[in-house]
Design an enzyme around this catalytic site. Structure first.
Site, PDB file in Angstrom:
ATOM      1  CD  GLU A 172      13.762  79.847  35.167  1.00 42.50           C
ATOM      2  OE1 GLU A 172      14.243  78.810  35.661  1.00 42.50           O
ATOM      3  OE2 GLU A 172      13.143  79.871  34.086  1.00 42.50           O
ATOM      4  CD  GLU A 291      15.184  81.396  30.532  1.00 42.43           C
ATOM      5  OE1 GLU A 291      14.776  80.215  30.526  1.00 42.43           O
ATOM      6  OE2 GLU A 291      16.027  81.836  31.325  1.00 42.43           O
TER       7      GLU A 291
HETATM    8  O1  AHR Z   1      16.609  77.918  28.850  1.00 41.66           O
HETATM    9  C1  AHR Z   1      16.898  76.807  29.634  1.00 41.66           C
HETATM   10  C2  AHR Z   1      16.682  77.065  31.120  1.00 41.66           C
HETATM   11  O2  AHR Z   1      15.319  77.223  31.384  1.00 41.66           O
HETATM   12  C3  AHR Z   1      17.290  78.329  31.680  1.00 41.66           C
HETATM   13  O3  AHR Z   1      18.619  78.161  32.039  1.00 41.66           O
HETATM   14  C4  AHR Z   1      16.462  78.581  32.897  1.00 41.66           C
HETATM   15  O4  AHR Z   1      16.383  79.948  33.213  1.00 41.66           O
HETATM   16  C5  AHR Z   1      15.115  77.966  32.574  1.00 41.66           C
HETATM   17  O5  AHR Z   1      14.671  77.133  33.569  1.00 41.66           O
END
Ligand code: AHR
Length: 503
Positions: A172, A291
Site C-alpha cells: 500500500e 487483501e
Molecule cells: O489488513 C489490515 C491492513 O489493511 C493491512 O495491514 C494494510 O495493508 C491494509 O490497510
C-alpha cells in the site's frame, strides 16, 4: 421470483489459478501470537504452533499465505526475526502501535506454512528500507549456499533454501498512513529497480507491484498507470486491496458492493492494457487481490490502541471483527466476483487468516472456532477450482448506491473437468422473496446433484462465538435437481448456497 441462468461448456472465462483462494497473515494484533503461535497451548506442537488452528487452516486447503504485512512490513527489519530467539530484539511497531518480540520470524513462518500445507508469498519493506534489504532477504531465503546470507540461514538451522517464488514489492505505498509512503513516480522507480535486482538473482520470480489501497483513493487509477509505466516489463501482478463495510446497516447497498469491486478490477485491467499497448509489450500483467474482506465491526474498539492510548502492548486484540450472517452473503458475493474475473485476477488473499479480520478465531489458552465467513471461503477454496464459466444471468434487480439493476441472484459457476463436476455458488440478495433458479446446462451431458449446502438465518446479525460456535453454519439443502438439461433450485430470501453436480 424467478431467475434464469445459462451455462455453456465452451463459454468460459478462464482457468482459475488455485492461488485465487490464498490468505494473508500479518504481525498484527493476535494473528501470529496466540493466533497461529502459542507455546504452552494444550494443542501446541513442539514448535509452539497451535494444532487446533492448523487443523482449521489445513481444512481450507489455503494455497498461499502472504506475510509479514501489511502496514507492518513497511517498518520491518526481517533480520530481527532470525537467529537465536533470546537475541532477537523487541521493536516498536509503528503501524499498529504495539510491541513486536520477533519470536516468530521467517524460519518459524516457513515451518508453519509447511505444517499448514501452504506456500509462502513474502513482502519486502519498501517503506523504511529499500532495494538492499530486499535483495539480502531474497538471498537469505532462496540461495542454496556459499554466500554470506545463505550461509547464515544454514547456520540458523535451515540448510535447504525455501525457494520462495512470489514476492510483493512493499505494501500500500499509495497510502499516506504507510511508513515511507511515496508518490507514484517515486514508488514506481524504486519498485522497478528493486524488481530488476531481484530478477538479476532469479528471472523466474513472480513479482507483485503495489496498486491502489482501495478505489476511493484520490490517486486511483492514475497510480496504476504511472507505477506500471515504470515497472511493466519487470512485474507480473498489480496488488489491489478492498475492505467492505456496512456501518449504516443498509443491507441492499452493502450486498451491491461487489459491483464496485467488479468496476475496480475492470478499471485496473484497462490500465494494465493501456500500458501494455503504450509499451508495445508482449507480456501480460495480472491482478493480485491480496487483501480483501469485511472490516468495520471492530473499528471503534480499536481506536484507543491505535491512537497510542494503551502504550505499546504485546499482541493485543486488534481488528477482531466478529462476523455475522450478513457477512456470509457479502463474502459469497466477493468470491463470486473473483471467479467471474479470474481471467485477470490470478491471486486473492482473504485478509486475514486468524483473529485479525479473520475466518478463524482463537482464545488465548482456549478453543479455536470458525467465524460465519469461514464457510463461503471454505466452499470456494475446496470446490471453486477448475474453469470459470461465463454465465448468462437473467434475473430481476434493484438500484443501489453502487450500481443500478443489481441482480437479486449473484452467481458463479466452475467446471472441474478432471473431477467431472460443475459447482455453482449462489447468493439471494432479496430480503423477503425466495427465488426459483433454473440453470440451463448447455454442452454438458446429464448430471446429478451430489452436494447441496445452504446457509440461511432468521437474523442477519447472528454471529458465532466461543460459547455458540455453531450458530451460523451450513446445512444440507434439499430440492435441487437436474432434469431436462437444467439444474433447478430454490433460494430462500437472504441465503447462500453451493450446489455441485456430477456430470
Ligand atoms: O489488513 C489490515 C491492513 O489493511 C493491512 O495491514 C494494510 O495493508 C491494509 O490497510
Amino acid at each position: 421470483m424467478k431467475a434464469h441462468v445459462t451455462a455453456h461448456k465452451d463459454y468460459t472465462v478462464s482457468r482459475i489459478d488455485d492461488r485465487l483462494y490464498g490468505a494473508f497473515l500479518e504481525h498484527l494484533g493476535r494473528a501470529v501470537y496466540t493466533g497461529i503461535y502459542e507455546p504452552g497451548h494444550p494443542t501446541a506442537d513442539e514448535n509452539g504452533f497451535r494444532g487446533d488452528v492448523l487443523e482449521l487452516v489445513r481444512a481450507l486447503n489455503v494455497p498461499v499465505v502472504r506475510y509479514p504485512g501489511g502496514n507492518f512490513v513497511s517498518a520491518y527489519n526481517w533480520e530481527d526475526g532470525i537467529g537465536p530467539r533470546e537475541d532477537r530484539p523487541v521493536r516498536l511497531d509503528l503501524a499498529w502501535h504495539t510491541s513486536e518480540t520477533n519470536e516468530v520470524g521467517i524460519h518459524e513462518f516457513a515451518d508453519w506454512c509447511q505444517a499448514a500445507g501452504t506456500e509462502m508469498m513474502l513482502a519486502v519493506n519498501l517503506g523504511s528500507r529499500g532495494l538492499d534489504a530486499a535483495r539480502n532477504f531474497l538471498e537469505y531465503c532462496n540461495h542454496p549456499g556459499g554466500s554470506y546470507w545463505s550461509d547464515l540461514r544454514a547456520k540458523n538451522g535451515r540448510r535447504e533454501p525455501w525457494d520462495v517464488k512470489l514476492w510483493c514489492l512493499g505494501n500500500e505505498m499509495d497510502g499516506p498512513w504507510q511508513v515511507g509512503h511515496k508518490d507514484a513516480h517515486e514508488y514506481g522507480k524504486l519498485a522497478a529497480e528493486t524488481a530488476k535486482a531481484m530478477r538479476a538473482f532469479d528471472k523466474s520470480l513472480e513479482l507483485v507491484v503495489c496498486g491502489s489501497s482501495h478505489s476511493d483513493m484520490p490517486t486511483y487509477p492514475e497510480w496504476e498507470r504511472v507505477v506500471l509505466e515504470h515497472t511493466y516489463e519487470v512485474v507480473d501482478h498489480v496488488s489491489l486491496h478492498m475492505y467492505f463495510r456496512n456501518p449504516e446497516k443498509n443491507t441492499a447497498n452493502y450486498l451491491a458492493l461487489n459491483h464496485k469491486l467488479d468496476r475496480y478490477i475492470g478499471t485496473v485491467a484497462s490500465a494494465i492494457n493501456y500500458v501494455k499497448g503504450k509499451k508495445r509489450s508482449k507480456r501480460d500483467v495480472y491482478i493480485s487481490f491480496d487483501e480483501w474482506n469485511v472490516w468495520y465491526h471492530s473499528n471503534k474498539k480499536d481506536r484507543a490502541i491505535l491512537d497510542g492510548g494503551n502504550g505499546w502492548p504485546l499482541a493485543p486484540g486488534l481488528l477482531e471483527d466478529i462476523y455475522n450472517f450478513e457477512d456470509v452473503l457479502q463474502v459469497g458475493c466477493i468470491l463470486n466476483t473473483f471467479i467471474r474475473r479470474s481471467d485477470v485476477v490470478k491471486i486473492g488473499c482473504i485478509a486475514q487468516l486468524v483473529n485479525v479480520i479473520a475466518p478463524i478465531m482463537t482464545e488465548r489458552g482456549g478453543p479455536a472456532w470458525r467465524q460465519t465467513i469461514y464457510y463461503p471461503y471454505y466452499f470456494a477454496s475446496i470446490h471453486g477450482r477448475g474453469t470459470a464459466l461465463n454465465l448468462l444471468v437473467d434475473c430481476p434487480g434493484y438500484d443501489s448506491d453502487h450500481d443500478d439493476n443489481v441482480p437479486y441472484v449473484d452467481v458463479s459457476g466452475v467446471h472441474n473437468e478432471e473431477e467431472g463436476t460443475l459447482t455453482f455458488f449462489l447468493v439471494n440478495r432479496h430480503g423477503t422473496e425466495a427465488i426459483d433458479v433454473e440453470v440451463r446446462l448447455q454442452g454438458f451431458a446429464g448430471g446429478t446433484v451430489i452436494d447441496h449446502q445452504v446457509m440461511t438465518h432468521t437474523d442477519l446479525e447472528a454471529v458465532n462465538t466461543t460459547a455458540n460456535q455453531q450458530n451460523v453454519r451450513p446445512h444440507s439443502g434439499s430440492g435441487a435437481r437436474v432434469a431436462d438439461g437444467a439444474l433447478a433450485a430454490s433460494l430462500p430470501a437472504y441465503s447462500y448456497q453451493m450446489i455441485r453436480v456430477r456430470l
